[in-house]
Enzyme design. Structure first.
Site, mmCIF file in Angstrom:
data_model
loop_
_atom_site.group_PDB
_atom_site.id
_atom_site.type_symbol
_atom_site.label_atom_id
_atom_site.label_comp_id
_atom_site.label_asym_id
_atom_site.label_seq_id
_atom_site.Cartn_x
_atom_site.Cartn_y
_atom_site.Cartn_z
ATOM 1 N N GLY A 2 0.844 -1.565 0.157
ATOM 2 C CA GLY A 2 -0.065 0.481 -0.751
ATOM 3 C C GLY A 2 0.923 1.063 0.058
ATOM 4 N N THR A 3 0.536 1.922 -0.174
ATOM 5 C CA THR A 3 0.285 3.764 0.102
ATOM 6 C C THR A 3 0.328 4.615 0.578
ATOM 7 O OG1 THR A 3 1.081 3.645 -3.122
ATOM 8 C CG2 THR A 3 1.022 5.759 -1.309
ATOM 9 N N ASP A 118 6.063 -8.635 14.050
ATOM 10 C CA ASP A 118 6.991 -8.156 13.096
ATOM 11 C C ASP A 118 7.683 -6.488 14.036
ATOM 12 O OD1 ASP A 118 8.204 -7.589 10.821
ATOM 13 O OD2 ASP A 118 6.627 -6.426 9.575
#
Length: 409
Positions: A2-3, A118
């Site tokens: 995504g952006t 993460d």
């Protein structure tokens, strides 16, 4: 994936970050819907948690999905990269204070049955405690500071999972960044193979919340040194070092530990990391164990005392000015009574903009805010006395010296 775009809402006094993810256009494009659904579910569930990136909105537009969150000044990675190369000794207490906030954040995930998978500096966002603090002031902490002038927020839950029971909290999917993966995550692809000679159908296989404890150790090292602890140009050597003891008993390369051992009190941090990095997830300490031991590490580093001089109840003895409300929240037996911890207000920039004064939060008779006479509003309502706010006992940490246990006032 995504952006990310920065946006401003005219109707609200704050900016937002909008992550836009394209829908797959062909059958060959990766489908991210499952990851997006999981990320939104977790962020929506933890919307009120102060250490988690705040979810503002989410939805579907023409040809894309979007997730809108609060806008944060910078990532912890960007902040750490901007620090001088020799800043570890000078900023040790600030780094340890940030690590305490990170441990508290992972404790909150564990309370909500969320595994991040993460944890790294890139996925930690920063917001100043005061809206008047500039980005430059965040990057250059005041000389002699013992705590940062910003708070930390966990972000990017695209690799994360939420579970209902401990039996459900395992994954056999490869998740996270390579050099912070735990041994069980690195071998997860082979975990459920019935062809293995050690296969046991009665044993639960895969990676669970113990993976976050391993990654948290990697995150603390990255915070202190600015580097990945287990990074190696030779991937095979990295894999063998993490997953087996064939390279010797040193799970961490001596050259990686040298920067920590070179600073005063760094040996206590090294011993902490050695205690955390247990290859067997069953024998690895829990996040609650990590939180309690880290309190001792901070005290030892701050006081410069050798292990033999540590008090018997060292977990309860912390420097009173550094006694964060989050520490008391996660160990209610240590508090016993409502506490007023002297620290910068915990309101977000938007809350401060709306209130114009110190905004604090009252939870389980635990008042977190500034000095008693600075409290103006609790849980969205004005108060003219602490007793009317439901606080019957107060511990004032502002006048206590370091290395002592706060007592009732």
């Amino acid at each position: 994936y995504g952006t990310v775009y920065k946006a401003y809402l005219p109707s609200e006094p704050f900016e937002v970050a909008v992550k836009v993810i394209d829908m797959p256009k062909t059958i060959h494009d990766p489908c991210t819907l499952g990851d997006i659904f999981s990320e939104v579910t977790i962020m929506d569930e933890m919307r009120c948690e102060p250490r988690v990136c705040h979810l503002v909105d989410y939805g579907v537009s023409s040809g894309s999905y979007y997730i809108a969150t609060s806008w944060y000044r910078m990532s912890l990675k960007a902040w750490r990269s901007a620090q001088p190369p020799d800043s570890l000794q000078a900023n040790m207490r600030v780094y340890l204070s940030i690590a305490t906030k990170l441990i508290d954040a992972v404790c909150r995930l564990d309370d909500r049955r969320v595994v991040h998978f993460d944890l790294k500096c890139d996925n930690v966002l920063l917001l100043p405690l005061s809206p008047h603090t500039t980005s430059e002031e965040m990057l250059r902490q005041p000389p002699g500071a013992v705590a940062p002038n910003f708070d930390v927020f966990l972000a990017d839950f695209g690799e994360s999972m939420v579970y209902a029971t401990g039996e459900d909290g395992y994954t056999t999917r490869n998740r996270g960044t390579e050099y912070i993966k735990s041994p069980e995550m690195l071998t997860v692809a082979n975990a459920s193979s019935k062809e293995r000679s050690t296969y046991d159908r009665r044993k639960k296989v895969g990676a669970n919340k113990a993976t976050d404890v391993w990654a948290l150790g990697c995150l603390i090292y990255e915070l202190l040194t600015g580097e990945f602890l287990f990074f190696d140009d030779d991937w095979i050597r990295f894999f063998i070092r993490v997953t087996s003891d064939s390279m010797g008993d040193d799970i961490m390369a001596p050259e990686r530990l040298a920067p920590l051992r070179a600073v005063e009190g760094g040996e206590h941090v090294v011993e902490f990391l050695l205690w955390v990095f247990v290859r067997d997830p069953v024998r690895r300490p829990t996040i609650q164990d990590v939180a309690k031991r880290w309190d001792v590490v901070r005290m030892l580093v701050a006081n410069g005392a050798p292990d033999s001089e540590a008090p018997e109840d060292a977990a309860a003895c912390v420097s009173a000015p550094d006694l964060a409300a989050s520490m008391v929240m996660r160990d209610s037996d240590r508090a016993g009574i409502a506490m007023l911890a002297r620290e910068d207000f915990s309101a977000t920039e938007s809350e401060e903009a709306r209130c114009g004064w110190n905004a604090v939060h009252l939870s389980d008779r635990l008042l977190v805010g500034a000095e008693p006479n600075a409290v103006r509003q609790v849980d969205g309502r004005e108060v003219d006395s602490l007793r009317r706010a439901g606080v019957t006992s107060v511990v004032d940490c502002s006048r206590l010296g370091g290395g002592v246990v706060a007592s009732e006032k």
